[in-house]
Scaffold this active site. Sequence first.
Site: not given
Ligand code: 2M8
Length: 448
Positions: A34-35, A107, A169, A356, A399
């Site tokens: 989704w990023d 995602q 998450d 989150w 972030e």
């Molecule tokens: C965060 O999630 C990842 C796992 O997918 C992590 O914490 O390692 C979340 O904020 C997720 O929404 C986002 O897509 C990802 C990369 O920015 O980081």
Amino acid sequence: MTRLWSAAVEVLQANWNGAATLPSRDQYPHQWSWDSAFISIGWARFEPARAQQELVSLFRGQWSSGRVPQIVFSADADPGSYFPGPDFWRSAAVAEAPLAPTSGIVQPPVHARAVLTAYLADAGSQRSREFLASMYPRLRSWHQYLRLCRELDGTGLASIVHPWESGLDNSPAWDHVLDSQDYPAGEQFVRRDLTHVSTGNRPTDEDYRAYVALAREYRDAGYSDKALPDHRFVVEDPLFNAVFLDAELCCASIAELLGLHREPHLARARQLHEAMMSHLWDEAAGSFRARDARTGDRSTVDTIGALIPLLDPWLSAEVAGKVEALALSADFAGGCEYPMPSTALTSPEFDRVRYWRGPTWVNTNWLLWTAAIEAGCAELANRIAESSVRLVEASGFREYFDPLTGTGLGADRFSWTAALTLDFLSADQAPSSLRSRLGIAGVVEGTG
Ligand code: 2M8
């Protein structure tokens, strides 16, 4: 061109690895699902060809079942820089996986909106038409995967099978599911996410023990969704399903642009509306809440996920009014200087700096802003756009952010924060709303 605009463009260019944009060079050195969709919406504002390339590159990782994985691993990254990496997910051992190593979970399906945006940014060109025509079957197969493999209990809703699939998450929205179970220690692992970001701003070790155990169980079942009724985490999430509904509406618009039938997509969007109202709308609470698909129990916490169903064009005026009122209340926009907090400010679970569980994120701000524009909630839309720009001006493209002070948290030079800032800054040139493209009125009295 303003200084903020140039700085955002510079972040995207610096995070481009030749084929895709990394969310953050240090913290997330691969391509995330989704990023990439959010990032392409930023590229579309100044380089539509790159926006399209970003999405084509992500879909290289699509599995033959239609599944679009959460991560497509980059061959250039140091193998020890992110956990869990390709050695953990072992996609090469799965027949339906592509050559590129990927993770095995998904995602939220923001991709159809990104594809439509990347097309509309350069609608006249032959290249754009070819892009749209090539992406449409991939989007259909992705949505079909969610419908056929993730609707598990006859509700008509897509389930997520891991907290990482929500994108939010460690949101308290699934505490009631996670806290009711034990997670075996299993194989040892080393968290890499604490190398660049402080412990108090990330999920806890206990959260990680659950994440790794659940991912391992799904992997060891061959990522088979047939085994999901026995899986320990199966959740129907309002954000995921509202984004899915919006994605079907975007596919209806794409089908129309390609001279194809839009009706099947509209019918599926409408089914998602009915299912969300029947199972995720909590009448007593006056809010949308995540539901444990195995027990039917709903969460009791209001999170940012409760607000994203404003994307649904068929909400009754009463329901849409309650969602808008909650968004503007002291729980969210009305209670802090830098909204929208990811958890209601008055909730006992609210933690202003931990990932989150409280901080403000620009991607969920952008989703709610988009929904508020579609629903005609001008006060909410203006408040979010104004405070999001103020936030990055004060603290940079971080972030996430403390909603009370605006202090920047997590990774720096974060791609979706930069990309979506470009979209907030270009709001006056936005293409017409999806509802007006499809001829669907705003909030409809009496349905729901
Ligand atoms: C965060 O999630 C990842 C796992 O997918 C992590 O914490 O390692 C979340 O904020 C997720 O929404 C986002 O897509 C990802 C990369 O920015 O980081």
